[in-house]
Design a protein around this motif. Sequence first.
Motif, PDB file in Angstrom:
ATOM      1  N   ASN A  98      46.840  44.351  34.301  1.00 24.22           N
ATOM      2  CA  ASN A  98      45.543  44.099  34.917  1.00 24.22           C
ATOM      3  C   ASN A  98      44.577  43.363  33.999  1.00 24.22           C
ATOM      4  O   ASN A  98      43.584  42.809  34.455  1.00 24.22           O
ATOM      5  CB  ASN A  98      44.904  45.414  35.341  1.00 24.22           C
ATOM      6  CG  ASN A  98      45.707  46.123  36.408  1.00 24.22           C
ATOM      7  OD1 ASN A  98      46.662  46.829  36.095  1.00 24.22           O
ATOM      8  ND2 ASN A  98      45.347  45.925  37.655  1.00 24.22           N
ATOM      9  N   SER A 294      52.164  43.922  37.499  1.00 23.50           N
ATOM     10  CA  SER A 294      50.950  44.719  37.641  1.00 23.50           C
ATOM     11  C   SER A 294      51.082  45.796  38.708  1.00 23.50           C
ATOM     12  O   SER A 294      50.890  46.985  38.433  1.00 23.50           O
ATOM     13  CB  SER A 294      49.765  43.802  37.967  1.00 23.50           C
ATOM     14  OG  SER A 294      48.595  44.563  38.179  1.00 23.50           O
ATOM     15  N   CYS A 333      42.954  43.384  39.651  1.00 24.85           N
ATOM     16  CA  CYS A 333      43.415  42.094  39.103  1.00 24.85           C
ATOM     17  C   CYS A 333      42.510  40.945  39.545  1.00 24.85           C
ATOM     18  O   CYS A 333      42.241  40.019  38.769  1.00 24.85           O
ATOM     19  CB  CYS A 333      44.855  41.810  39.534  1.00 24.85           C
ATOM     20  SG  CYS A 333      46.095  42.771  38.648  1.00 24.85           S
TER      21      CYS A 333
END
Length: 487
Positions: A98, A294, A333
Amino acid sequence: MTTPAPQGIEAFYAGVTNVSDFIWGGTWNGEALIPFPPMVIVLLGVGAWIMIGLRFYPILKLGEAFAGLFKKSTSGKGEISPFAALSTALSGQVGTGNLAGVATALTLGGPGALFWMWVTALFGMALAFAEGSLAVRFRDVGPDGAYRGGPMSYIMKGLGKKWTWLAILFCLGTLFSAIATGNMIQSNSIADSITSLAPIPEWAAGLFVAAAVFVVIIGGIKSIGSVAEKVVPIMAIAYLLMALLALILNIEDLPASFGLIFSSAFTGTAATGGFLGAGVMMAIRAGVARGLFSNEAGQGSTPMAHAVAQTDDPARQGRFAMMGTFIDTMIICTMTGLVMLTVQGAFPAGDGVVEHVWNSDLRGFEMTLAAYSAVFPQVLFGATTIGGLVASVALILFVFTTLLTWSYYGERAATHLFGQRVAIPWRLLWVGMIFVGSFQQIEFVWRMGDISNAAMALPNLVALAALSGVVFALARGDKTAGKDHVD
């Protein structure tokens, strides 16, 4: 004069790089072998199949999923509450990817990579729903009476003994991924963050983190879930508030950032400042690879956390699972990427400076750190700014919780292969690897991480495709859909 072929360890490194490039880019030795990256085709292909089969259920039911956060949990057997299971899964999802991972995606693929991260997340929501619902539907009860599950369980119970080989492949990929991405990449990142704030060597930081992780994981999944449900919501909200403030202070550049994301997603990004430029295929590759790193949708990790939720409704936990993917990529993100595209400053690029950090000479978490330092420049002590301190603390918390959750994922794979007797030895190995990883050169491990993620995801994606009919029935409310294959 021809360049001599690499030898020894250099040849090994070159081989790993080629395998990673082929899986995620379709290239070998820098030359395109196939027009589309294999992993992108498989990941988005299975995701699209399930999304269409679900009739866009994950998107249509997203509001209901968030509303479920505020509803009292229904009764059901399991180890931890449904919210604690979501928090545990999120603690594994929200980590280096992230902060440093988004920066890496922008470096490799330009602003367009963020668009392809969104695409991955939308299809990933369908994959996450499938994983979460199947994890509850086909979970096991161990000899000790504890619930457990994940892809290895829904492969064996949902598909039968003839698919044992697929469960073994998944477990081997999980062990590989746990050590590379769940441990060494994370431990190296957290050690770097600690040493940037305190004058201690990396090995000492690694020793401190290993000890802190051990205190939590020795208690197993209940202890991990208890910590996760307390820490994860607070750290996520605090980080998002900081990112939102950064964007508000630079709001005049925000429309241009969105324009750049959409334009470069389909036309590529020209070289500017310290950025070398990227084509559309590189944007897709970077966005999908970093998106999977992620949010882990389709990788098979998060269903191991959702399987222990106290619920008897597979679809409800599936909605929690898909919500985790949305929170990780579409919210966290995205905010990180927008900060790096929008914040104004003076960032090094060649012999000069550029206004935005994404096209500077900085790389990885340095980009994230520089962006927040630029918007919150007040110096606290030494050279540390308020923005730098908050970003570093955010990374430390994100990575610490990731280390907790991935220890459990690796343990599930190890105990499935070798029995429950290896649980405690695995936990001891885990904290030892945190110490070792904290002072290693990590660039090579990122490449290994890309390979290990694919090695873990591919068997899981095969299982999701094979069990897609069961997923569709679970979404329609049939809590016992599918056949139970017992030993």
